[in-house]
Design an enzyme around this catalytic site. Sequence first.
Site, PDB file in Angstrom:
ATOM      1  N   LYS A 201      -2.445  -3.108   7.503  1.00  0.00           N
ATOM      2  CA  LYS A 201      -1.497  -2.039   7.826  1.00  0.00           C
ATOM      3  C   LYS A 201      -0.313  -2.549   8.658  1.00  0.00           C
ATOM      4  O   LYS A 201      -0.464  -3.471   9.461  1.00  0.00           O
ATOM      5  CB  LYS A 201      -2.217  -0.931   8.623  1.00  0.00           C
ATOM      6  CG  LYS A 201      -3.392  -0.299   7.903  1.00  0.00           C
ATOM      7  CD  LYS A 201      -2.972   0.572   6.746  1.00  0.00           C
ATOM      8  CE  LYS A 201      -2.502   1.941   7.133  1.00  0.00           C
ATOM      9  NZ  LYS A 201      -3.521   2.932   7.300  1.00  0.00           N
TER      10      LYS A 201
ATOM     11  N   LYS B  33       0.880  -1.175   0.000  1.00  0.00           N
ATOM     12  CA  LYS B  33       0.000   0.000   0.000  1.00  0.00           C
ATOM     13  C   LYS B  33       0.916   1.222   0.000  1.00  0.00           C
ATOM     14  O   LYS B  33       1.603   1.504   0.992  1.00  0.00           O
ATOM     15  CB  LYS B  33      -0.903  -0.007   1.235  1.00  0.00           C
ATOM     16  CG  LYS B  33      -1.915   1.115   1.226  1.00  0.00           C
ATOM     17  CD  LYS B  33      -2.960   0.899   2.306  1.00  0.00           C
ATOM     18  CE  LYS B  33      -4.069   1.917   2.218  1.00  0.00           C
ATOM     19  NZ  LYS B  33      -3.650   3.282   2.444  1.00  0.00           N
TER      20      LYS B  33
END
Length: 675
Positions: free
Chosen positions: A310, A117
């Site tokens: 994350k 990401k």
Amino acid sequence: MTSNQEKKTKDIIDKINYHNDLYYNKDKPEISDAEYDRLIAEFKKIQKNFPSLSDDDNPLMIIGGKSSDEFTKFNHPTRMLSLDNAMTKEDIENFIKKIIRFLSLKDINIPFSIEPKIDGLSVNLVYENGQLTVAATRGDGLNGEIITSNVSTIKEIPQKLKVKSPPKKLEIRGEIFITKKDFLDLNERSKNQFANPRNAAAGSLRQLDVKITASRPLKFIAHGFGIYDEGKKTYYDQMKEFKTWGIPISPYLKVANDIDDLLNNYNYINDKRSEIPYDIDGLVYKVNDTLYQSRLGTVGKTPRWAIAHKFASETAKTSIKKIDIQIGRTGSVTPVARLESINIGGVLVSNATLHNFEEIEKKDIREGDTVVIERAGDVIPHILNVVLDKNKKRSKLFKPPKNCPVCGSSIIIDPDEVVVRCSGTYICEAQIVGRLKHFVSRSALDIEGLGDKQINLFYNKKIIKNYGDIFKLEKNRIQIVNMEGWGELSFKNLVEAINDKRKIELSKFIYSIGIRFIGEKNAQIIAQAFKSTDIFTRFYNNDQDVKKDIFNILENTDGLGPKAIESFKEYSDYKDNRNQILSLIEEVNLVISSLKIVKSPITGKKIIFTGTLNSMSRAEAKSMAEKLGAKVVSSINKSTDILIAGEKSGSKLKKANELGIEIMNEESWRKLSLL
Ligand code: IVH
């Protein structure tokens, strides 16, 4: 709309589209800028009266708001989605369970694509029949802003797809970002104006002046697409196909077949994070089967088929043993906290950057304090906050030193800058070593096997004291091959790598020297002022006539600011620098690129084109003029030397007449350009 109004609107739209095509695609405008502006103003009036006008009919949606002084809104053909976040293994397990349940699958192992990401800005690129027609920011996912002209400056984004029969319409989504290294260089040049690479990318992209965007090192990686019916069966195969069309995709794109595979990849990338050239803050998992994706659909703004896993940023408490000062290549004084070493997420941390003195003051950070350190994986750890202990007496506030701890020169505090600097530019060893490191670095000479570590070593051993010494390394063979970690082979390889770089283009040479304010662009401009390498040598031999000529040219060159000129002058006024350059020139083969400017009647002149040229395109005319040594400008004023007027010249011709500027017709220009 009455039928009369409808006809008028359609006429204007057709007209604008026609002129856009001539201007943007064919480089052959038929009307003057002023006439074009009037058309746009008329269209805008109609647009205001008829807000229902669809985007497909709106010519300003198709091109990059040439006329507008603000960004035009854009309605994304398909919504740009965002992602839910997962922090733990359990979050991922739940995400997969829901998918299996939703699709009523028996097999619990469904393939997912994996990509980092990227911490940048998402854009939507609309390709029509293979041609990039609109680039827009994400905005709220439904409406963004058109930034086509800005995005068109990013080399990695193809204007035209490399495919024989392109889809009629295709939306490519992806991230625009700046690499960690480019961010540091940019911040160095721009007085630390950006907080992080993402911020720098945002500030660079959303610029009304496209030239600023063009000068910034923006990169792009695609991470998806809007509706595309003819697509492949899996996301992975589709992205690989886009790659063959010239669209950059993540080099880390993979497919994982089960949850263990996902988590192993997560740990692997998390460990490798510091080696990835740009900031990433997690991984994105997407159901690989596109049919499953469409069956799963979305909940509000987020798809059921994708999630962001994350990375955790980790923190730990420790104390500051001491605050040190580091001096950079351009004299920048950066405070660094030397810490009581501490393990944060498996990495031993003993230093934390304090960025600058404002940061120290803002967070009130002092030697001896207990502090919370954050390590977000790929960046240098920094101090989040101080943990105050009422019972402990604190040391005094840490102030910038008055003198450089390396060379003793005074420290300059410029009220316009956050950064404070050592004034000993050419005597400070920290700056000298910084410049040597820059000289051999990737963006400069790019000498393989000669990096920061080797420069430190050779400088400390007095083997490399200046640029020229690098090319005389053979002399030190015995000393080097006997040093720890070195041998005949590694020495031979290094000498070969150095010899490979003896041929240096003049602009690269000027950039590599590492003069403050002289980045790659400025170096190119400066190099153009030297008509031969002989003149360059004479310049560094302090030939006063040559120097006068060169600074005269530089002062009258567009695009080179006074600070850059002053810095270049200061460098060459310093005798030691001149001697260093002269001995370096003896070691290398300095060349001037073949794009050498020929002397012509328009050399050094500022010229402007207006109207339509029949014999050549604007782009060709511009490049010819540049080859003849002229500078092509886009707006007319007193300093313009010649106006070349094609057919249907409008306001510029009038202004040239008013200002008494020399006017040339196409015939004379053609004769001149054939010289
Ligand atoms: S996929 C499902 N993939 O993260 C479609 N997004 O919160 C959503 N981003 O706005 C996007 N890297 O700007 C996707 N490899 C990646 C990404 C990525 C960065 C950004 C993107 C999006 C945000 C999602």
